[in-house]
Write a protein that holds these residues in place. Structure first.
Motif, PDB file in Angstrom:
ATOM      1  N   GLU A  19      12.937 -12.512   2.963  1.00  0.00           N
ATOM      2  CA  GLU A  19      12.799 -13.251   4.221  1.00  0.00           C
ATOM      3  C   GLU A  19      11.372 -13.764   4.404  1.00  0.00           C
ATOM      4  N   GLU A  20      10.414 -12.849   4.224  1.00  0.00           N
ATOM      5  CA  GLU A  20       9.009 -13.200   4.456  1.00  0.00           C
ATOM      6  C   GLU A  20       8.515 -14.238   3.453  1.00  0.00           C
ATOM      7  N   VAL A  21       8.942 -14.109   2.216  1.00  0.00           N
ATOM      8  CA  VAL A  21       8.482 -15.073   1.205  1.00  0.00           C
ATOM      9  C   VAL A  21       9.125 -16.439   1.446  1.00  0.00           C
ATOM     10  N   MET A  22      10.383 -16.450   1.869  1.00  0.00           N
ATOM     11  CA  MET A  22      11.020 -17.728   2.215  1.00  0.00           C
ATOM     12  C   MET A  22      10.243 -18.409   3.330  1.00  0.00           C
ATOM     13  N   ASP A  79       0.328  -5.468   2.626  1.00  0.00           N
ATOM     14  CA  ASP A  79       1.724  -5.827   2.955  1.00  0.00           C
ATOM     15  C   ASP A  79       2.480  -6.381   1.745  1.00  0.00           C
ATOM     16  N   GLY A  80       1.832  -6.389   0.583  1.00  0.00           N
ATOM     17  CA  GLY A  80       2.503  -6.802  -0.658  1.00  0.00           C
ATOM     18  C   GLY A  80       2.647  -8.306  -0.828  1.00  0.00           C
ATOM     19  N   LEU A  81       2.160  -9.091   0.150  1.00  0.00           N
ATOM     20  CA  LEU A  81       2.461 -10.528   0.149  1.00  0.00           C
ATOM     21  C   LEU A  81       1.273 -11.433  -0.201  1.00  0.00           C
ATOM     22  N   ASP A  82       0.127 -10.823  -0.523  1.00  0.00           N
ATOM     23  CA  ASP A  82      -1.089 -11.619  -0.766  1.00  0.00           C
ATOM     24  C   ASP A  82      -0.867 -12.752  -1.771  1.00  0.00           C
ATOM     25  N   PHE A  83      -0.249 -12.426  -2.896  1.00  0.00           N
ATOM     26  CA  PHE A  83      -0.123 -13.433  -3.966  1.00  0.00           C
ATOM     27  C   PHE A  83       0.836 -14.560  -3.586  1.00  0.00           C
ATOM     28  N   GLY A 120       0.832  -1.204   0.000  1.00  0.00           N
ATOM     29  CA  GLY A 120       0.000   0.000   0.000  1.00  0.00           C
ATOM     30  C   GLY A 120       0.864   1.250   0.000  1.00  0.00           C
ATOM     31  N   ASP A 121       1.903   1.262   0.821  1.00  0.00           N
ATOM     32  CA  ASP A 121       2.799   2.427   0.869  1.00  0.00           C
ATOM     33  C   ASP A 121       3.503   2.647  -0.465  1.00  0.00           C
ATOM     34  N   ASP A 122       3.994   1.556  -1.056  1.00  0.00           N
ATOM     35  CA  ASP A 122       4.653   1.671  -2.372  1.00  0.00           C
ATOM     36  C   ASP A 122       3.713   2.325  -3.381  1.00  0.00           C
ATOM     37  N   MET A 123       2.450   1.883  -3.360  1.00  0.00           N
ATOM     38  CA  MET A 123       1.491   2.358  -4.368  1.00  0.00           C
ATOM     39  C   MET A 123       1.215   3.847  -4.221  1.00  0.00           C
ATOM     40  N   VAL A 173      10.684 -11.437  -5.912  1.00  0.00           N
ATOM     41  CA  VAL A 173      10.218 -10.740  -4.709  1.00  0.00           C
ATOM     42  C   VAL A 173      10.688  -9.290  -4.728  1.00  0.00           C
ATOM     43  N   GLY A 174       9.954  -8.442  -4.003  1.00  0.00           N
ATOM     44  CA  GLY A 174      10.350  -7.043  -3.837  1.00  0.00           C
ATOM     45  C   GLY A 174      11.615  -6.950  -2.987  1.00  0.00           C
TER      46      GLY A 174
END
Ligand code: GLN
Length: 285
Positions: free
Chosen positions: A245-248, A213-217, A190-193, A239-240
């Motif tokens: 870390e979060e995607v791992m 948080d950018g991680l939905d998908f 959201g912040d990026d957008m 990943v962004g």
């Protein structure tokens, strides 16, 4: 004179805050005049029609309209890719994902699925590099899918396109089990957008926004597709720059193995990859 028109354009772009003004002007010159600026007769009078086109392109570019959309075609991994409004412009970052998948591929003639395919650039590059037995591309946006179709044709590719939501059960069930599932999902927060570069505001939001948080998908696709992998199959995401870390963690939580992140040429962790081992206790979370 050709030189005056060109130098004037470079200055105009520079003044609009473009730090690649000479490159952009040269690209737009070639599109308008049909000849590379380097090879043009610079002291000849400029063709009026071409000069008019050129100045129009420069004006558009000055306003922050993406260079790639004006050109209508861009290169990705050495392949020509048609682009325009409604489709995400292939980024160099994404070449890291392609390279990582090629390096880590464990199968001869793999079956490949590319989700959120956009222009199709990933599917096309992997098809060329990995001699797969089949490549499936899934894209939700009709507008993007039109470009994807053109790119399949342009590259005389055998990629099969599904236009639909990759999280839709009928789409998932229509796809075979794969050796490689690859995806560059929308991942901006959201912040990026709220602080997009002008150029990026012209690109489709649906290709950029990955939830607050950018991680939905990453969550949804991992959950829906991990069991669509064959034994030893690879799930690979772009990943962004702060998300590795979060995607791992999402992949590890889902029970995938050998989960690792791989860096791009700027040292940023850009690709996250994990493997599915049949018989492993794949967790549903
Ligand atoms: N890399 C893109 C950007 O920085 C984002 C693309 C995406 O969300 N997959 O604008």
């Amino acid at each position: 004179m050709v030189r005056d028109i060109f130098e004037h354009a470079v200055k105009a772009l520079e003044q609009s805050g473009n730090d690649n003004s000479r490159f952009d002007a040269a690209q737009l010159f070639e599109k308008a005049f049909g000849v590379q600026y380097e090879l043009a007769d610079k002291s000849a009078p400029a063709d009026e029609k071409a000069a008019g086109l050129f100045n129009g392109y420069i004006e558009k570019r000055q306003s922050g309209y993406p260079l790639q959309y004006i050109l209508g075609e861009w290169e990705f991994y050495g392949l020509p890719v048609k682009v325009g409004e409604g489709v995400l412009i292939p980024r160099q970052d994404t070449e890291t994902l392609v390279e990582t998948v090629i390096r880590k591929s464990r199968t001869q003639r793999p079956v490949i699925i590319d989700l959120c395919s956009g222009s199709g650039c990933i599917a096309l590059a992997l098809e060329r590099e990995l001699s797969p037995s089949a490549v499936y591309a899934v894209e939700l946006s009709e507008q993007a899918a039109e470009y994807l179709k053109q790119n399949i044709e342009l590259n005389t590719s055998k990629v099969s396109l599904t236009v639909g939501d990759c999280l839709d059960k009928t789409v998932i069930d229509s796809l075979p089990k794969a050796d490689i599932i690859v995806c560059n999902p929308p991942y901006l927060t959201g912040d990026d957008m709220r602080s997009l570069q002008t150029e990026v505001t012209h690109e489709p939001q649906s290709a950029l926004y990955g939830g607050e948080d950018g991680l939905d998908f990453y969550r949804d696709i991992t959950r829906a597709y991990k069991t669509r992998l064959k034994h030893n199959g690879m799930l690979a995401f772009e990943v962004g720059h702060t998300q590795a870390e979060e995607v791992m963690e999402i992949l590890i939580q889902a029970g995938l193995e050998d989960v690792r992140a791989y860096k791009d040429y700027c040292g940023i962790r850009r690709a996250v990859v994990g493997f599915y081992t049949e018989g492993q206790n794949v967790r549903v979370y």
